[in-house]
Motif scaffolding. Structure first.
Motif, PDB file in Angstrom:
ATOM      1  N   ALA A   1       0.745  -1.050   0.047  1.00  0.00           N
ATOM      2  CA  ALA A   1       0.113   0.091   0.044  1.00  0.00           C
ATOM      3  C   ALA A   1       0.702   1.127  -0.075  1.00  0.00           C
ATOM      4  CB  ALA A   1      -0.982   0.104   1.293  1.00  0.00           C
ATOM      5  N   LEU A   2       1.852   1.136   0.831  1.00  0.00           N
ATOM      6  CA  LEU A   2       2.912   2.361   0.737  1.00  0.00           C
ATOM      7  C   LEU A   2       4.247   1.919   0.386  1.00  0.00           C
ATOM      8  CD1 LEU A   2       1.843   3.764   4.167  1.00  0.00           C
ATOM      9  CD2 LEU A   2       1.317   4.781   2.070  1.00  0.00           C
TER      10      LEU A   2
ATOM     11  N   ARG B   1      -6.148   4.391   6.163  1.00  0.00           N
ATOM     12  CA  ARG B   1      -6.124   4.549   5.030  1.00  0.00           C
ATOM     13  C   ARG B   1      -6.884   3.150   4.360  1.00  0.00           C
ATOM     14  NH1 ARG B   1      -4.600   8.657   6.447  1.00  0.00           N
ATOM     15  NH2 ARG B   1      -2.583   9.483   6.473  1.00  0.00           N
TER      16      ARG B   1
ATOM     17  N   LEU C   1      -6.818   2.686   0.298  1.00  0.00           N
ATOM     18  CA  LEU C   1      -5.409   2.611  -0.568  1.00  0.00           C
ATOM     19  C   LEU C   1      -5.355   1.257  -0.976  1.00  0.00           C
ATOM     20  CD1 LEU C   1      -2.362   4.282   1.433  1.00  0.00           C
ATOM     21  CD2 LEU C   1      -3.214   4.855  -0.614  1.00  0.00           C
TER      22      LEU C   1
ATOM     23  N   ARG D   1      -4.029  -2.368  -2.221  1.00  0.00           N
ATOM     24  CA  ARG D   1      -2.976  -3.167  -1.786  1.00  0.00           C
ATOM     25  C   ARG D   1      -2.826  -4.582  -2.324  1.00  0.00           C
ATOM     26  NH1 ARG D   1      -5.100  -1.714   4.174  1.00  0.00           N
ATOM     27  NH2 ARG D   1      -5.366   0.143   2.895  1.00  0.00           N
TER      28      ARG D   1
ATOM     29  N   SER E   1      -5.400  10.702   1.692  1.00  0.00           N
ATOM     30  CA  SER E   1      -5.209   8.914   1.483  1.00  0.00           C
ATOM     31  C   SER E   1      -6.216   8.987   0.162  1.00  0.00           C
ATOM     32  CB  SER E   1      -5.891   8.304   2.348  1.00  0.00           C
ATOM     33  OG  SER E   1      -5.791   6.846   1.967  1.00  0.00           O
TER      34      SER E   1
ATOM     35  N   ASP F   1      -8.992   3.895  -4.237  1.00  0.00           N
ATOM     36  CA  ASP F   1      -8.442   2.753  -5.416  1.00  0.00           C
ATOM     37  C   ASP F   1      -8.537   3.230  -6.899  1.00  0.00           C
ATOM     38  OD1 ASP F   1     -11.326   2.777  -5.582  1.00  0.00           O
ATOM     39  OD2 ASP F   1     -11.602   0.654  -4.878  1.00  0.00           O
TER      40      ASP F   1
ATOM     41  N   VAL G   1       1.721   5.479  -4.741  1.00  0.00           N
ATOM     42  CA  VAL G   1       2.076   6.493  -3.904  1.00  0.00           C
ATOM     43  C   VAL G   1       3.617   6.752  -3.980  1.00  0.00           C
ATOM     44  CG1 VAL G   1       2.307   6.945  -1.620  1.00  0.00           C
ATOM     45  CG2 VAL G   1       0.276   6.039  -2.346  1.00  0.00           C
TER      46      VAL G   1
ATOM     47  N   LEU H   1       1.075  11.164   3.096  1.00  0.00           N
ATOM     48  CA  LEU H   1      -0.517  10.998   3.351  1.00  0.00           C
ATOM     49  C   LEU H   1      -0.702  11.476   4.999  1.00  0.00           C
ATOM     50  CD1 LEU H   1      -0.930   7.400   1.787  1.00  0.00           C
ATOM     51  CD2 LEU H   1      -0.863   9.637   0.505  1.00  0.00           C
TER      52      LEU H   1
END
Length: 579
Positions: A63-64, A371, A374, A376, A560, A563, A569, A577
């Motif tokens: 995700a990040l 988040r 987001l 993932r 944030s 989708d 990111v 974020l």
């Protein structure tokens, strides 16, 4: 490493695999010391916990996908103070890794060169990598691959040799060792403390998250899988074979060089020599990983204004030499304090490493709550994260229970580091306090007081000059209030640009301007500049505005994304974020 050419699966696995698989060289002896003949079960339990963390890391970093590990996760899900706490623990982890790996490498070299002074040789190895990293020589993927493959071949030969030894010499030693009294009097006691000590065997699992931006798309999850396979097989297998082939007393006598001794016993001098040479190479690689990793992390913290700005000074080869020298001095101090003993070193490392793992699990919970939209690639269930976190906390308690004095050594480094971080994060208040004190002593020492006040005001002006940016799509007043509160709490600034992007012919909502005026009055310490621009949000616009406004990308914030957001990111260059 170049950002243009991304690392493939083998290269990325080798870089982080050298770190985690180097623990194979010492963790079996540690586990046997506490779990005796059942150490292999404790190491299988560790493998099971690592399996849970594969999904936790996969979700968070998926995700990040930004470098920085636990620091990055907490920076993008909670406050800068919490992120700084995780960063301090990570630095301690790197520090103990470097010292343990260098010390172990020299113990293995001592088996080849018996006159080697281990402490001085360890200092020399740390100094060598200090010089190499200052000269700009960092990890080479090709060298890492070569070391990793040789290491896997060496471990495979060791396992094969030990199996053949048992097949030809029988299992009398195994039977004798299993007839010995259990460590602590019960299997529960043996497995609890063995599991706690054996958690050192997954040290380095977080290293892949620290260079995820350099990996090709889809590679990160494969590195987690590959690292899990290596340690889940070799660590239990080597522990079992050591107990099967060596009398328990010999294991205790060769704690620092157990694998080379096992090689000598089961395969002869050539195998013992091969294991020693391999150990020196792969453990030295882990030392290099520590220097490179800590340099990147501390530079990121300095850019985020958590550490003093003089850490950013570079030499002609673009190495942050002050960071590297500081890290080297810390490593030397911990080596001298512990006198190079594996026990206290592993205690310091395990406490800091397990704390980082716990923060990663907490970061996963925060990511789910703060988040949720987001995208993932992997999702770790609540039960998975909870079980992993509880396992880590149990192991942390076990390590402190085994040696409470190691906690003192850990705190000797952790507490001063946190005091420094606290001072840096609260330096506006501290400078204002000193300024007020200088004003009160103006009559007693007018010249000194005037010079001091001028210097303090200059420092405050420099801190406040940095401008920050928040990109909004027309957020409601509640979200904008969260942005203002975050900036006031976490950043040193009196200037914030709130930027909204418009399509050609579009106008901004009047409610947005009204909300900004209200917040501007409510937060009188922040001067808000409302900016409207025509354009499309994305990496190109961020690059352009960063250069035009001279504002680093890590001082730009967004909410944030959902989708449907068209960018990763990681493509935004460090934009944070915050809501």
């Amino acid at each position: 490493m170049s950002h243009e050419k991304k690392l493939n699966e083998l290269e990325a696995t080798a870089i982080c695999g050298n770190d985690i698989s180097s623990s194979c060289l010492y963790v079996s002896a540690l586990a046997i010391a506490y779990a005796g003949q059942y150490a292999w079960i404790a190491l299988l339990m560790v493998g099971a916990v690592l399996f849970l963390f594969r999904k936790i890391y996969g979700e968070v970093v998926g995700a990040l996908p930004l470098n920085g590990g636990a620091y990055n996760v907490l920076l993008n899900t909670t406050s800068k103070r919490n992120a700084a706490l995780a960063a301090c623990l990570t630095i301690l982890s790197y520090m103990a890794t470097a010292v343990i790996s260098a010390s172990e490498a020299m113990h293995y070299l001592h088996t080849l060169w018996h006159g080697l002074p281990i402490i001085w040789a360890t200092l020399g190895l740390l100094g060598l990598f200090l010089v190499l990293t200052i000269l700009g020589i960092s990890e080479s993927a090709k060298v890492a691959v070569a070391i990793f493959l040789v290491h896997l071949i060496s471990l495979t030969l060791l396992v094969g040799s030990a199996v053949w030894y048992l097949a030809t010499h029988g299992v009398d030693t195994l039977a004798a060792n299993f007839s010995l009294p259990l460590k602590g009097g019960s299997i529960t006691h043996a497995l609890f403390f063995g599991f706690s000590a054996a958690m050192l065997g997954i040290s380095g699992f977080e290293s892949s998250a620290n260079f995820v931006e350099e990996q090709a798309r889809g590679v990160f999850g494969k590195t987690l899988r590959n690292m899990w396979i290596v340690v889940s097989f070799f660590n239990p297998a080597i522990a079992f074979l050591a107990v099967a082939a060596l009398p328990m007393g010999e294991v205790g006598e060769h704690t620092e060089t157990l694998l080379s001794h096992l090689g000598n016993t089961t395969g002869g001098a050539w195998l013992g020599t091969l294991i020693s040479v391999d150990a020196v190479a792969v453990l030295s690689g882990a030392v290099l990983t520590s220097f490179v990793g800590v340099s990147g992390l501390m530079k990121r913290m300095t850019l985020d204004r958590i550490l003093p700005q003089f850490f950013l000074k570079e030499n002609k080869r673009e190495s942050n030499y002050i960071i590297l020298i500081t890290f080297f001095l810390l490593c030397v101090s911990v080596l001298l304090i512990t006198n190079g003993q594996l026990g206290p070193l592993s205690g310091v490392y395990t406490i800091s490493f397990l704390s980082v793992m716990a923060f990663f699990a907490l970061g996963n919970f925060l990511l789910k709550r703060k988040r949720p939209k987001l995208p993932r690639p992997v999702y770790a269930g609540i039960l998975t994260v909870t079980l992993a976190l509880v396992s880590i906390l149990v192991a942390l308690y076990g390590n402190i229970k085994i040696h409470p004095d190691y906690l003192i050594v850990f705190l000797q480094y952790f507490l001063p580091a946190m005091v420094l971080i606290y001072v840096m994060l609260n330096r506006i208040g501290i400078l204002n306090l000193v300024l007020a004190a200088a004003n009160s002593f103006a009559e007693q020492s007018p010249r000194f007081s005037r010079l001091l006040r001028l210097k303090l005001r200059q420092m405050l002006r420099e801190l406040h000059q940095q401008e920050f940016v928040f990109f909004t799509k027309g957020d409601n007043v509640s979200n904008l209030n969260k942005v203002m509160a975050y900036v006031v709490e976490n950043e040193f600034t009196t200037k914030l640009k709130i930027v909204t992007l418009l399509r050609p012919g579009e106008t901004y909502p009047q409610d947005l301007l009204t909300d900004i005026h209200v917040l501007d009055r409510a937060y009188d310490q922040i001067e808000v500049d409302f900016v409207t621009l025509e354009g499309k949000f994305g990496p190109e616009l961020i690059d352009k505005l960063s250069q035009e406004w001279k504002i680093p990308k890590n001082f730009m914030f967004i909410g944030s994304p959902g989708d449907q957001f068209p960018y990763h990111v990681s493509e935004l260059g460090g934009v944070r974020l915050i809501i």
